[in-house]
Scaffold this motif. Structure first.
Motif: not given
Length: 229
Positions: A37-53
């Motif tokens: 089993t594995r966990n799903p992953i939430l990606f959190v960008h930084g300042w001046l960033g966005a999901a596309w990072n």
């Protein structure tokens, strides 16, 4: 003993032997091995960033066998405080758990995303729902670059800010979460470079990589993948 009697005895013995062997073979059933089993992953960008990072890293996780449903990147308003952004992190984390049915998730953050996701862990009950947490180039103890910007979120990245004091007071890595940081000696945004390190975390020094280049580096990805596996 005549030949007929001898043959009957041999036949009876053979039947007993075969029956006994069959019984022996059915004593030990084969058990299926449970799938990993594995966990799903939430990606959190930084300042001046966005999901596309996260495009490069998400693609690599997919190539490693993760489904798109297990990988969630989102964009947020970078001008608001990290405490408010942490509320969005919580909502996204809850949505990811709900969509996948997972009891826990992993968080992979970049830069300022490390601060608002840490706020979620420490002050919004996130330690109950997060297994592994990753900070890539995070200003966990501040960065002098933040003296040149004036959004409240960026001001909170200044060394000695109230937000950092709250995050770093007491245990820097609270709860049962496994914490990991990745820092570069050539990070042009995080100054000093070792601001990323946290007490109680697995702190990894990378090669000479720029702040954004950390996200596209194959070695950093492989290390992060193994950390959250």
């Amino acid at each position: 003993m005549n030949i007929s009697s001898m043959m009957r005895r041999i036949g009876i013995t053979a039947i007993i032997f075969v029956a006994s062997a069959a019984a022996t073979l059915t004593i030990t059933p084969q058990h299926a091995t449970a799938a990993p089993t594995r966990n799903p992953i939430l990606f959190v960008h930084g300042w001046l960033g966005a999901a596309w990072n996260w495009q490069s890293m998400v693609s690599r996780f997919e190539a490693a066998g993760y489904s798109s449903a297990e990988l969630r990147a989102f964009s947020y308003d970078i001008t608001q405080s990290n405490e408010l952004i942490a509320e969005e992190v919580k909502a996204e984390a809850d949505a990811l758990r709900g969509a996948t049915g997972a009891s826990k998730i992993d968080i992979v953050s970049h830069s300022m995303g490390g601060l608002n996701s840490r706020w979620y862990l420490k002050f919004l009950d996130g330690t109950r729902y997060v297994d592994d947490w990753v900070s890539i180039g995070g200003p966990n103890h501040g960065t002098e670059i933040a003296y040149g910007c004036f959004d409240v979120s960026c001001e909170e990245m200044r060394p000695g800010s109230g937000l950092l004091a709250d995050l770093n007071s007491g245990d820097e890595t609270p709860g049962g979460v496994t914490y990991g940081t990745w820092w570069s000696p050539c990070d042009e945004i995080i100054n000093p470079d070792q601001s990323v390190l946290l007490n109680g975390a697995a702190n990894t020094k990378t090669g000479c990589l720029g702040h954004v280049a950390l996200l596209g580096d194959a070695t950093v990805f492989a290390q992060v993948r193994d950390f959250v596996a």
